[in-house]
Scaffold this motif. Structure first.
Motif, PDB file in Angstrom:
ATOM      1  N   ASP A 148     -12.225   2.109   0.403  1.00 24.23           N
ATOM      2  CA  ASP A 148     -11.954   1.392  -0.846  1.00 24.23           C
ATOM      3  C   ASP A 148     -10.759   1.968  -1.592  1.00 24.23           C
ATOM      4  OD1 ASP A 148     -13.144   3.804  -1.464  1.00 24.23           O
ATOM      5  OD2 ASP A 148     -14.385   3.002  -3.099  1.00 24.23           O
ATOM      6  N   SER A 149      -9.958   2.800  -0.917  1.00 24.12           N
ATOM      7  CA  SER A 149      -8.797   3.386  -1.583  1.00 24.12           C
ATOM      8  C   SER A 149      -7.707   2.343  -1.789  1.00 24.12           C
ATOM      9  CB  SER A 149      -8.246   4.552  -0.748  1.00 24.12           C
ATOM     10  OG  SER A 149      -7.683   4.063   0.459  1.00 24.12           O
ATOM     11  N   ILE A 150      -6.727   2.666  -2.634  1.00 23.95           N
ATOM     12  CA  ILE A 150      -5.610   1.759  -2.904  1.00 23.95           C
ATOM     13  C   ILE A 150      -4.861   1.447  -1.616  1.00 23.95           C
ATOM     14  CG2 ILE A 150      -3.354   1.607  -4.030  1.00 23.95           C
ATOM     15  CD1 ILE A 150      -4.528   3.134  -6.382  1.00 23.95           C
ATOM     16  N   VAL A 151      -4.691   2.468  -0.776  1.00 27.22           N
ATOM     17  CA  VAL A 151      -3.942   2.287   0.473  1.00 27.22           C
ATOM     18  C   VAL A 151      -4.637   1.296   1.397  1.00 27.22           C
ATOM     19  CG1 VAL A 151      -3.154   3.432   2.564  1.00 27.22           C
ATOM     20  CG2 VAL A 151      -2.875   4.563   0.355  1.00 27.22           C
ATOM     21  N   ASN A 152      -5.967   1.357   1.461  1.00 28.09           N
ATOM     22  CA  ASN A 152      -6.714   0.489   2.371  1.00 28.09           C
ATOM     23  C   ASN A 152      -7.089  -0.855   1.758  1.00 28.09           C
ATOM     24  OD1 ASN A 152      -6.847   2.175   4.711  1.00 28.09           O
ATOM     25  ND2 ASN A 152      -8.313   3.468   3.651  1.00 28.09           N
ATOM     26  N   ASN A 153      -7.077  -0.937   0.444  1.00 28.80           N
ATOM     27  CA  ASN A 153      -7.414  -2.188  -0.235  1.00 28.80           C
ATOM     28  C   ASN A 153      -6.136  -2.982  -0.472  1.00 28.80           C
ATOM     29  OD1 ASN A 153      -8.806  -4.176  -1.596  1.00 28.80           O
ATOM     30  ND2 ASN A 153      -8.806  -3.064  -3.540  1.00 28.80           N
ATOM     31  N   VAL A 154      -5.681  -3.653   0.562  1.00 29.39           N
ATOM     32  CA  VAL A 154      -4.386  -4.343   0.509  1.00 29.39           C
ATOM     33  C   VAL A 154      -4.520  -5.653  -0.267  1.00 29.39           C
ATOM     34  CG1 VAL A 154      -2.532  -5.358   1.867  1.00 29.39           C
ATOM     35  CG2 VAL A 154      -3.718  -3.331   2.704  1.00 29.39           C
ATOM     36  N   THR A 155      -3.739  -5.773  -1.331  1.00 26.24           N
ATOM     37  CA  THR A 155      -3.693  -6.976  -2.145  1.00 26.24           C
ATOM     38  C   THR A 155      -2.249  -7.459  -2.243  1.00 26.24           C
ATOM     39  OG1 THR A 155      -3.355  -5.736  -4.197  1.00 26.24           O
ATOM     40  CG2 THR A 155      -5.641  -6.133  -3.520  1.00 26.24           C
ATOM     41  N   GLU A 156      -2.071  -8.604  -2.861  1.00 25.26           N
ATOM     42  CA  GLU A 156      -0.711  -9.133  -3.032  1.00 25.26           C
ATOM     43  C   GLU A 156       0.150  -8.173  -3.840  1.00 25.26           C
ATOM     44  OE1 GLU A 156       1.586 -13.044  -4.896  1.00 25.26           O
ATOM     45  OE2 GLU A 156      -0.575 -13.084  -4.576  1.00 25.26           O
ATOM     46  N   SER A 157      -0.420  -7.589  -4.895  1.00 22.19           N
ATOM     47  CA  SER A 157       0.347  -6.660  -5.736  1.00 22.19           C
ATOM     48  C   SER A 157       0.678  -5.374  -4.978  1.00 22.19           C
ATOM     49  CB  SER A 157      -0.422  -6.330  -7.018  1.00 22.19           C
ATOM     50  OG  SER A 157      -1.623  -5.630  -6.730  1.00 22.19           O
ATOM     51  N   THR A 158      -0.246  -4.928  -4.113  1.00 23.26           N
ATOM     52  CA  THR A 158       0.013  -3.738  -3.300  1.00 23.26           C
ATOM     53  C   THR A 158       1.196  -3.971  -2.380  1.00 23.26           C
ATOM     54  OG1 THR A 158      -2.349  -3.161  -3.301  1.00 23.26           O
ATOM     55  CG2 THR A 158      -0.966  -2.129  -1.632  1.00 23.26           C
ATOM     56  N   ILE A 159       1.204  -5.111  -1.706  1.00 21.43           N
ATOM     57  CA  ILE A 159       2.295  -5.445  -0.794  1.00 21.43           C
ATOM     58  C   ILE A 159       3.609  -5.576  -1.560  1.00 21.43           C
ATOM     59  CG2 ILE A 159       3.166  -7.177   0.824  1.00 21.43           C
ATOM     60  CD1 ILE A 159       0.224  -7.841   1.461  1.00 21.43           C
ATOM     61  N   THR A 160       3.553  -6.224  -2.707  1.00 16.53           N
ATOM     62  CA  THR A 160       4.761  -6.413  -3.523  1.00 16.53           C
ATOM     63  C   THR A 160       5.348  -5.073  -3.944  1.00 16.53           C
ATOM     64  OG1 THR A 160       3.943  -8.538  -4.364  1.00 16.53           O
ATOM     65  CG2 THR A 160       5.689  -7.450  -5.622  1.00 16.53           C
ATOM     66  N   ASP A 161       4.487  -4.167  -4.415  1.00 18.42           N
ATOM     67  CA  ASP A 161       4.956  -2.834  -4.828  1.00 18.42           C
ATOM     68  C   ASP A 161       5.577  -2.094  -3.653  1.00 18.42           C
ATOM     69  OD1 ASP A 161       4.062  -3.293  -7.366  1.00 18.42           O
ATOM     70  OD2 ASP A 161       2.303  -1.992  -7.234  1.00 18.42           O
ATOM     71  N   TYR A 162       4.916  -2.150  -2.516  1.00 21.74           N
ATOM     72  CA  TYR A 162       5.383  -1.459  -1.304  1.00 21.74           C
ATOM     73  C   TYR A 162       6.782  -1.933  -0.911  1.00 21.74           C
ATOM     74  CZ  TYR A 162       4.928   0.407   3.505  1.00 21.74           C
ATOM     75  OH  TYR A 162       5.090   1.075   4.690  1.00 21.74           O
ATOM     76  N   ILE A 163       6.938  -3.235  -0.813  1.00 23.71           N
ATOM     77  CA  ILE A 163       8.225  -3.810  -0.415  1.00 23.71           C
ATOM     78  C   ILE A 163       9.297  -3.514  -1.455  1.00 23.71           C
ATOM     79  CG2 ILE A 163       9.459  -5.980  -0.015  1.00 23.71           C
ATOM     80  CD1 ILE A 163       6.858  -7.066   1.218  1.00 23.71           C
ATOM     81  N   GLU A 164       8.942  -3.638  -2.722  1.00 27.22           N
ATOM     82  CA  GLU A 164       9.907  -3.404  -3.799  1.00 27.22           C
ATOM     83  C   GLU A 164      10.445  -1.972  -3.781  1.00 27.22           C
ATOM     84  OE1 GLU A 164       9.865  -3.143  -8.667  1.00 27.22           O
ATOM     85  OE2 GLU A 164       8.579  -4.636  -7.696  1.00 27.22           O
ATOM     86  N   LEU A 165       9.549  -1.002  -3.605  1.00 27.13           N
ATOM     87  CA  LEU A 165       9.966   0.400  -3.605  1.00 27.13           C
ATOM     88  C   LEU A 165      10.824   0.735  -2.383  1.00 27.13           C
ATOM     89  CD1 LEU A 165       6.638   2.028  -4.835  1.00 27.13           C
ATOM     90  CD2 LEU A 165       8.796   1.907  -6.100  1.00 27.13           C
ATOM     91  N   ILE A 166      10.486   0.163  -1.244  1.00 29.02           N
ATOM     92  CA  ILE A 166      11.284   0.386  -0.034  1.00 29.02           C
ATOM     93  C   ILE A 166      12.685  -0.194  -0.199  1.00 29.02           C
ATOM     94  CG2 ILE A 166      11.550  -0.259   2.401  1.00 29.02           C
ATOM     95  CD1 ILE A 166       8.492  -0.060   2.626  1.00 29.02           C
ATOM     96  N   MET A 167      12.769  -1.415  -0.745  1.00 25.37           N
ATOM     97  CA  MET A 167      14.069  -2.060  -0.883  1.00 25.37           C
ATOM     98  C   MET A 167      14.906  -1.405  -1.996  1.00 25.37           C
ATOM     99  SD  MET A 167      13.923  -3.900   1.653  1.00 25.37           S
ATOM    100  CE  MET A 167      15.638  -4.418   1.444  1.00 25.37           C
ATOM    101  N   GLN A 168      14.255  -0.908  -3.035  1.00 25.64           N
ATOM    102  CA  GLN A 168      14.983  -0.167  -4.069  1.00 25.64           C
ATOM    103  C   GLN A 168      15.604   1.087  -3.470  1.00 25.64           C
ATOM    104  OE1 GLN A 168      12.193   0.592  -7.239  1.00 25.64           O
ATOM    105  NE2 GLN A 168      12.464  -1.435  -8.157  1.00 25.64           N
ATOM    106  N   ARG A 169      14.856   1.763  -2.618  1.00 22.77           N
ATOM    107  CA  ARG A 169      15.371   2.959  -1.963  1.00 22.77           C
ATOM    108  C   ARG A 169      16.534   2.601  -1.036  1.00 22.77           C
ATOM    109  NH1 ARG A 169      11.206   6.479   1.511  1.00 22.77           N
ATOM    110  NH2 ARG A 169      11.542   4.789   2.998  1.00 22.77           N
ATOM    111  N   TYR A 170      16.406   1.507  -0.308  1.00 22.96           N
ATOM    112  CA  TYR A 170      17.483   1.071   0.574  1.00 22.96           C
ATOM    113  C   TYR A 170      18.747   0.769  -0.225  1.00 22.96           C
ATOM    114  CZ  TYR A 170      20.248  -1.671   3.818  1.00 22.96           C
ATOM    115  OH  TYR A 170      21.274  -2.127   4.589  1.00 22.96           O
ATOM    116  N   ASP A 171      18.603   0.040  -1.327  1.00 28.20           N
ATOM    117  CA  ASP A 171      19.756  -0.309  -2.165  1.00 28.20           C
ATOM    118  C   ASP A 171      20.413   0.948  -2.737  1.00 28.20           C
ATOM    119  OD1 ASP A 171      19.305  -2.981  -1.679  1.00 28.20           O
ATOM    120  OD2 ASP A 171      18.207  -3.325  -3.551  1.00 28.20           O
TER     121      ASP A 171
END
Length: 208
Positions: free
Chosen positions: A137-160
């Motif tokens: 039931d952790s944040i990492v394992n409880n994948v939601t739309e907001s979790t995915i959005t945050d993940y992608i956003e942080l990766i792309m911010q780092r890339y930029d």
């Protein structure tokens, strides 16, 4: 994490998540490594604990030193060294201009790279000192739309950021993006499978 860093009065910062645990000598091991190798950050290996089973995360390759270029490549590729905040001892001064993103899941991705960018040397031991509890039931394992959005956003911010500020890492950063996206895809599919909806999703995506 930001509150703890702001309140700290010592020379070093270390994190332990509330549901994890550590070896009794973890702080001593990391502190001694930091001093012995004159490093800015020391990192230990760790165990994952899932349903009572304990496994070592990374291979024990002894003690290794990394310069700035080497450690940033390792973090980007997320293979032998990961972005987790909690298996590392940091010089507090590294946090002078860096904060964890507020309200974001996977905040480590939005912080660890930038902390290590400020380092002249990082030392890593293959000795496992931290026990990461893999809760269903952790944040990492409880994948939601907001979790995915945050993940992608942080990766792309780092890339930029890399593309604009440290172009020599651009190719490595490009390689890292699909690696990390694949990791999230696996988490999503695992979550769907747990909810008994995997076959429905596969049929809709035409996956055999």
């Amino acid at each position: 994490r930001n509150y703890g860093v702001n309140q700290a009065i010592g020379e070093y910062i270390i994190f332990v998540d509330s549901d994890d645990y550590i070896e009794a000598d973890m702080y001593e091991v990391l502190y001694n490594l930091l001093k012995q190798y004159n490093a800015d950050v020391s990192i230990c290996n760790f165990y994952t604990v899932s349903q009572g089973k304990i496994a070592i995360k990374n291979a024990d390759n002894g003690i290794n030193e990394y310069n700035r270029i080497e450690i940033l490549k390792e973090i980007l590729l997320d293979r032998n060294i990961q972005s987790y905040a909690w298996n590392k001892l940091y010089k507090k001064e590294l946090f002078d201009e860096i904060k964890y993103p507020i309200g974001k899941k996977y905040e480590d991705i939005g912080t660890t790279f930038y902390l290590l960018e400020k380092c002249n040397k990082v030392v890593v031991t293959g000795k496992s000192e931290y026990y990461y509890i893999n809760r269903q039931d952790s944040i990492v394992n409880n994948v939601t739309e907001s979790t995915i959005t945050d993940y992608i956003e942080l990766i792309m911010q780092r890339y930029d950021y890399i593309e604009e500020n440290i172009k020599e890492y651009k190719i490595t950063a490009m390689i890292s993006v699909p690696i990390l996206f694949e990791s999230m895809y696996k988490k999503v599919m695992k979550g769907i499978e747990k909810k008994g909806k995997l076959e429905t999703v596969k049929k809709g995506m035409k996956i055999s």
